[in-house]
Design a protein around this motif. Structure first.
Motif, mmCIF file in Angstrom:
data_model
loop_
_atom_site.group_PDB
_atom_site.id
_atom_site.type_symbol
_atom_site.label_atom_id
_atom_site.label_comp_id
_atom_site.label_asym_id
_atom_site.label_seq_id
_atom_site.Cartn_x
_atom_site.Cartn_y
_atom_site.Cartn_z
ATOM 1 N N ARG A 47 0.934 -1.211 -0.050
ATOM 2 C CA ARG A 47 0.092 -0.018 -0.060
ATOM 3 C C ARG A 47 0.747 1.324 0.012
ATOM 4 O O ARG A 47 1.874 1.247 0.873
ATOM 5 C CB ARG A 47 -1.150 0.041 1.068
ATOM 6 C CG ARG A 47 -1.838 1.217 1.451
ATOM 7 C CD ARG A 47 -1.959 1.350 3.042
ATOM 8 N NE ARG A 47 -2.838 2.677 3.311
ATOM 9 C CZ ARG A 47 -2.479 3.673 3.465
ATOM 10 N NH1 ARG A 47 -1.242 4.022 3.266
ATOM 11 N NH2 ARG A 47 -3.102 4.760 3.588
ATOM 12 N N HIS A 61 -8.181 8.358 1.992
ATOM 13 C CA HIS A 61 -6.944 8.342 2.298
ATOM 14 C C HIS A 61 -6.083 8.445 1.046
ATOM 15 O O HIS A 61 -4.988 8.570 1.426
ATOM 16 C CB HIS A 61 -6.721 7.051 3.188
ATOM 17 C CG HIS A 61 -7.370 5.677 2.658
ATOM 18 N ND1 HIS A 61 -7.114 5.363 1.639
ATOM 19 C CD2 HIS A 61 -8.468 5.148 3.343
ATOM 20 C CE1 HIS A 61 -8.071 4.137 1.726
ATOM 21 N NE2 HIS A 61 -8.883 4.217 2.462
ATOM 22 N N SER A 63 -4.442 6.332 -1.245
ATOM 23 C CA SER A 63 -3.448 5.328 -1.288
ATOM 24 C C SER A 63 -3.553 4.601 -2.540
ATOM 25 O O SER A 63 -4.737 4.343 -2.850
ATOM 26 C CB SER A 63 -3.386 4.279 -0.263
ATOM 27 O OG SER A 63 -4.657 3.935 0.145
ATOM 28 N N MET A 65 -2.492 0.578 -4.405
ATOM 29 C CA MET A 65 -1.909 -0.827 -4.108
ATOM 30 C C MET A 65 -1.409 -1.535 -5.146
ATOM 31 O O MET A 65 -1.909 -1.311 -6.382
ATOM 32 C CB MET A 65 -3.159 -1.713 -3.768
ATOM 33 C CG MET A 65 -4.228 -1.150 -2.641
ATOM 34 S SD MET A 65 -3.209 -1.720 -1.260
ATOM 35 C CE MET A 65 -4.331 -1.105 0.172
ATOM 36 N N ARG A 168 3.618 0.002 3.155
ATOM 37 C CA ARG A 168 3.513 -1.308 4.003
ATOM 38 C C ARG A 168 2.874 -2.087 3.280
ATOM 39 O O ARG A 168 1.832 -1.845 2.147
ATOM 40 C CB ARG A 168 2.912 -0.813 5.365
ATOM 41 C CG ARG A 168 1.728 0.093 5.128
ATOM 42 C CD ARG A 168 1.114 0.321 6.730
ATOM 43 N NE ARG A 168 -0.254 1.014 6.732
ATOM 44 C CZ ARG A 168 -0.521 2.255 6.852
ATOM 45 N NH1 ARG A 168 0.430 3.357 6.993
ATOM 46 N NH2 ARG A 168 -1.835 2.619 6.938
ATOM 47 N N LYS A 170 0.091 -5.076 2.744
ATOM 48 C CA LYS A 170 -1.362 -5.205 2.826
ATOM 49 C C LYS A 170 -1.591 -6.508 3.768
ATOM 50 O O LYS A 170 -0.860 -7.602 3.951
ATOM 51 C CB LYS A 170 -2.270 -5.706 1.682
ATOM 52 C CG LYS A 170 -3.703 -5.846 1.683
ATOM 53 C CD LYS A 170 -4.364 -6.065 0.286
ATOM 54 C CE LYS A 170 -5.690 -6.358 0.603
ATOM 55 N NZ LYS A 170 -5.951 -7.361 1.463
ATOM 56 N N GLY A 171 -2.488 -6.506 4.827
ATOM 57 C CA GLY A 171 -2.860 -7.481 5.717
ATOM 58 C C GLY A 171 -1.938 -7.483 6.747
ATOM 59 O O GLY A 171 -0.884 -6.513 6.899
ATOM 60 N N LYS A 252 2.334 4.112 11.040
ATOM 61 C CA LYS A 252 1.599 4.851 9.945
ATOM 62 C C LYS A 252 2.076 5.851 8.773
ATOM 63 O O LYS A 252 1.497 6.134 7.963
ATOM 64 C CB LYS A 252 0.619 5.985 10.990
ATOM 65 C CG LYS A 252 1.211 6.995 11.496
ATOM 66 C CD LYS A 252 0.326 7.744 12.469
ATOM 67 C CE LYS A 252 1.151 9.078 13.053
ATOM 68 N NZ LYS A 252 1.564 10.028 12.126
#
Lengths: 254, 65
Positions: A47, A61, A63, A65, A168, A170-171, A252
């Motif tokens: 992400r 937000h 972002s 993927m 970061r 995903k999941g 974050k």
């Protein structure tokens, strides 16, 4: 051949009780479809946070993927066709989805793609700039509904993934360990983590260093590796472990 | 705690690091709904920062509920 598949702006904020799939979930479905159809093998999704600005029509937000896949040449067009149809069909009606598929070895000047990614974290960019760059570099970029503004984030996501130093995963990872304590080396051997590293200092943990696992085990994309960030435990606490995994709030900004 | 923008949106005045305040607000908010796990940033599970109806702004977030 290795490709990057990046999508953005596929959802809208749910306000009427209807469930809306996020961009991350749709990315995961495309990834799953590639593997189910045996077109190739996929790496985990990252992400990438882009600029928050009033002139950018993001959902909540901003972002994108992205994931890497290793496929046979013959499956490239079917994959692009599938992902295009999928986004047109599955994205929320009011969204502006964009799709980027970049063949890593064919990108004529990868530095320009990476630069575009970092630009999208700091400046308001245009669709025209995204399309021009994609054409120059030989990258597939397409829009599948609405204004198509998602092409900017989709291209930026590919650039940031290619940079090896943004975002970061995903999941979150699940690791079973007695008393939630485990050696750094065992983390790397059991799950998709290449390195365990201190968040604030340039310390890379040794295989025998003990780590306490929190409930949020999420690696970040650094140095072209999946890196699990940890923080030092207060020396006053009696424990065989000197490190613990970072929390959501600590991650974050990745 | 909230300011109203020209568009009539409610923006939280505490910024992006007032973890305790937004946890308290969300605990008492009937509209709170957790966002996707990948978009959560607060360690407190119930927090405006983790809510599906928050929209990040340059300085803070807008509550869209």
């Amino acid at each position: 051949m290795k490709i990057l598949v990046s999508i953005d702006d596929t959802d809208t904020m749910k306000m009427d009780g209807v469930e809306v799939r996020g961009t991350g979930e749709l990315s995961g479905m495309i990834k799953q479809a590639i593997e189910d159809q045996r077109w190739g093998r996929c790496e985990p999704i990252t992400r990438h946070q882009l600029l928050i600005h009033p002139d950018i029509p993001y959902t909540s937000h901003n972002s994108s993927m992205c994931f890497e896949a290793d496929i046979e040449h013959v499956f490239l067009k079917p994959l692009i066709d599938f992902a295009s149809d999928f986004l047109a069909r599955e994205s929320t009606p009011d969204s502006d989805p964009g799709l980027c598929v970049a063949v890593t070895d064919r990108i004529s000047r990868p530095g320009r793609l990476i630069a575009f990614g970092y630009m999208a974290k700091n400046y308001v960019l245009t669709k025209l700039a995204a399309y021009n760059l994609a054409e120059t570099l030989g990258i597939h970029l397409s829009e599948h509904g609405g204004t198509g503004q998602g092409v900017i984030g989709a291209l930026a996501g590919a650039g940031l993934r290619l940079s090896g130093n943004d975002g970061r995963f995903k999941g979150k990872l699940k690791i079973k360990a007695e008393n939630n304590m485990i050696k750094a080396g065992d983390i790397c051997s059991r799950v998709k983590v290449d390195m365990v590293k201190c968040l604030e200092e340039g310390i890379v943990l040794q295989d025998d260093d003990m780590v306490i696992l929190g409930d949020h085990i999420k690696p970040v994309w650094l140095y072209g590796k999946s890196v699990l960030l940890v923080q030092a435990i207060d020396q006053g606490v009696a424990s065989p472990a000197c490190w613990q995994t970072c929390s959501k709030s600590q991650l974050k900004d990745f | 705690m909230w300011s109203i923008s020209d568009k009539g949106e409610r923006e939280f005045t505490g910024g992006k690091e007032d973890w305790a305040a937004v946890a308290h607000i969300a605990e008492n908010c009937p509209g709170f709904k957790p966002d996707d796990e990948d978009e959560m940033v607060a360690d407190e599970a119930v927090s405006c920062y983790n809510c599906r109806y928050r929209r990040w702004t340059i300085k803070s977030f807008v509550c869209c509920k």
